[in-house]
Design a protein around this motif. Structure first.
Motif, mmCIF file in Angstrom:
data_model
loop_
_atom_site.group_PDB
_atom_site.id
_atom_site.type_symbol
_atom_site.label_atom_id
_atom_site.label_comp_id
_atom_site.label_asym_id
_atom_site.label_seq_id
_atom_site.Cartn_x
_atom_site.Cartn_y
_atom_site.Cartn_z
ATOM 1 N N MET A 1 0.845 -1.159 0.000
ATOM 2 C CA MET A 1 0.000 0.000 0.000
ATOM 3 C C MET A 1 0.894 1.227 0.000
ATOM 4 O O MET A 1 1.826 1.319 0.758
ATOM 5 N N SER A 2 0.574 2.126 -0.851
ATOM 6 C CA SER A 2 1.362 3.339 -0.961
ATOM 7 C C SER A 2 0.752 4.422 -0.079
ATOM 8 O O SER A 2 -0.326 4.920 -0.363
ATOM 9 N N SER A 3 1.435 4.765 0.979
ATOM 10 C CA SER A 3 0.911 5.782 1.890
ATOM 11 C C SER A 3 0.973 7.169 1.256
ATOM 12 O O SER A 3 0.262 8.062 1.678
ATOM 13 N N LYS A 4 1.822 7.349 0.243
ATOM 14 C CA LYS A 4 1.896 8.637 -0.428
ATOM 15 C C LYS A 4 0.664 8.849 -1.309
ATOM 16 O O LYS A 4 0.168 9.954 -1.421
ATOM 17 N N LYS A 5 0.171 7.777 -1.933
ATOM 18 C CA LYS A 5 -0.994 7.900 -2.798
ATOM 19 C C LYS A 5 -2.293 7.937 -2.008
ATOM 20 O O LYS A 5 -3.215 8.647 -2.350
ATOM 21 N N LEU A 6 -2.382 7.133 -0.976
ATOM 22 C CA LEU A 6 -3.601 7.043 -0.168
ATOM 23 C C LEU A 6 -3.271 7.256 1.314
ATOM 24 O O LEU A 6 -3.254 6.318 2.098
ATOM 25 N N PRO A 7 -3.026 8.495 1.712
ATOM 26 C CA PRO A 7 -2.599 8.736 3.095
ATOM 27 C C PRO A 7 -3.666 8.377 4.131
ATOM 28 O O PRO A 7 -3.328 8.067 5.273
ATOM 29 N N HIS A 8 -4.929 8.358 3.750
ATOM 30 C CA HIS A 8 -5.981 8.026 4.715
ATOM 31 C C HIS A 8 -6.000 6.539 5.075
ATOM 32 O O HIS A 8 -6.641 6.156 6.051
ATOM 33 N N LEU A 9 -5.286 5.687 4.320
ATOM 34 C CA LEU A 9 -5.254 4.262 4.627
ATOM 35 C C LEU A 9 -4.065 3.853 5.498
ATOM 36 O O LEU A 9 -4.039 2.749 6.013
ATOM 37 N N LYS A 10 -3.104 4.741 5.663
ATOM 38 C CA LYS A 10 -1.934 4.409 6.489
ATOM 39 C C LYS A 10 -2.317 4.112 7.944
ATOM 40 O O LYS A 10 -1.879 3.109 8.501
ATOM 41 N N PRO A 11 -3.160 4.943 8.592
ATOM 42 C CA PRO A 11 -3.554 4.600 9.962
ATOM 43 C C PRO A 11 -4.310 3.266 10.032
ATOM 44 O O PRO A 11 -4.152 2.507 10.983
ATOM 45 N N LEU A 12 -5.110 2.970 9.018
ATOM 46 C CA LEU A 12 -5.841 1.702 8.990
ATOM 47 C C LEU A 12 -4.880 0.526 8.940
ATOM 48 O O LEU A 12 -5.067 -0.465 9.647
ATOM 49 N N ALA A 13 -3.836 0.640 8.135
ATOM 50 C CA ALA A 13 -2.848 -0.439 8.043
ATOM 51 C C ALA A 13 -2.150 -0.645 9.385
ATOM 52 O O ALA A 13 -1.932 -1.781 9.814
ATOM 53 N N THR A 14 -1.826 0.430 10.062
ATOM 54 C CA THR A 14 -1.158 0.340 11.364
ATOM 55 C C THR A 14 -2.070 -0.303 12.413
ATOM 56 O O THR A 14 -1.629 -1.131 13.201
ATOM 57 N N ILE A 15 -3.325 0.055 12.382
ATOM 58 C CA ILE A 15 -4.280 -0.474 13.354
ATOM 59 C C ILE A 15 -4.612 -1.940 13.064
ATOM 60 O O ILE A 15 -4.811 -2.736 13.978
ATOM 61 N N CYS A 16 -4.669 -2.323 11.789
ATOM 62 C CA CYS A 16 -5.105 -3.675 11.405
ATOM 63 C C CYS A 16 -4.020 -4.734 11.528
ATOM 64 O O CYS A 16 -4.342 -5.926 11.622
ATOM 65 N N LEU A 17 -2.758 -4.371 11.515
ATOM 66 C CA LEU A 17 -1.692 -5.376 11.519
ATOM 67 C C LEU A 17 -1.670 -6.255 12.775
ATOM 68 O O LEU A 17 -1.674 -7.485 12.648
ATOM 69 N N PRO A 18 -1.662 -5.695 13.991
ATOM 70 C CA PRO A 18 -1.617 -6.589 15.163
ATOM 71 C C PRO A 18 -2.794 -7.571 15.241
ATOM 72 O O PRO A 18 -2.573 -8.766 15.460
ATOM 73 N N PRO A 19 -4.038 -7.141 15.034
ATOM 74 C CA PRO A 19 -5.117 -8.127 15.067
ATOM 75 C C PRO A 19 -5.004 -9.166 13.945
ATOM 76 O O PRO A 19 -5.352 -10.331 14.143
ATOM 77 N N ALA A 20 -4.509 -8.760 12.781
ATOM 78 C CA ALA A 20 -4.403 -9.691 11.648
ATOM 79 C C ALA A 20 -3.443 -10.832 11.950
ATOM 80 O O ALA A 20 -3.635 -11.949 11.462
ATOM 81 N N VAL A 21 -2.418 -10.577 12.744
ATOM 82 C CA VAL A 21 -1.480 -11.645 13.125
ATOM 83 C C VAL A 21 -2.230 -12.752 13.856
ATOM 84 O O VAL A 21 -1.908 -13.929 13.713
#
Length: 126
Positions: A1-21
């Motif tokens: 995911m490119s945080s430069k292209k879609l900056p609104h998805l960067k926080p979602l990626a950070t929040i979703c990673l620990p539960p996804a494990v």
């Protein structure tokens, strides 16, 4: 995911990673959203169908041990694959193979989604 292209998805990626494990994918399913998203629905269905068939085939030829243990759903996937297959290394390996298959399938659809989101974002800011 490119945080430069879609900056609104960067926080979602950070929040979703620990539960996804721990196999908790609801933040991704409903936060991204995959649910009701025409760009991501097709690869979601296709990935699970193909990896399920591939895993079945590898089990039938003996690469992966037969699954016989019922483990808690929040067990991390490689550990789950290894233990559920009775200590078969193939059970852990297939998790990574299936992940790679999913990445290959999702990539073109993600790029289309990203392109549409960037166009929508640029249209709103103009």
């Amino acid at each position: 995911m490119s945080s430069k292209k879609l900056p609104h998805l960067k926080p979602l990626a950070t929040i979703c990673l620990p539960p996804a494990v721990f196999c908790i994918i609801e933040p991704i399913m409903f936060g991204l959203p995959v649910v009701m998203n025409g760009f991501l629905l097709v690869p979601f269905i296709l990935t699970h169908t193909l990896t399920g068939a591939f895993t079945y085939w590898l089990t039938s030829i003996g690469f992966v041990g037969k699954m016989y243990m019922n483990l808690p759903w929040a067990t991390p996937s490689p550990i789950l694959g290894y233990l559920a297959a009775g200590g078969s290394i193939g059970g852990a390996v297939i998790v990574f193979i299936n992940f790679a298959i999913g990445m290959v399938i999702f990539y073109p659809f993600w790029k289309s989604y990203e392109k549409a989101e960037v166009a929508k974002f640029n249209g709103e800011t103009a």
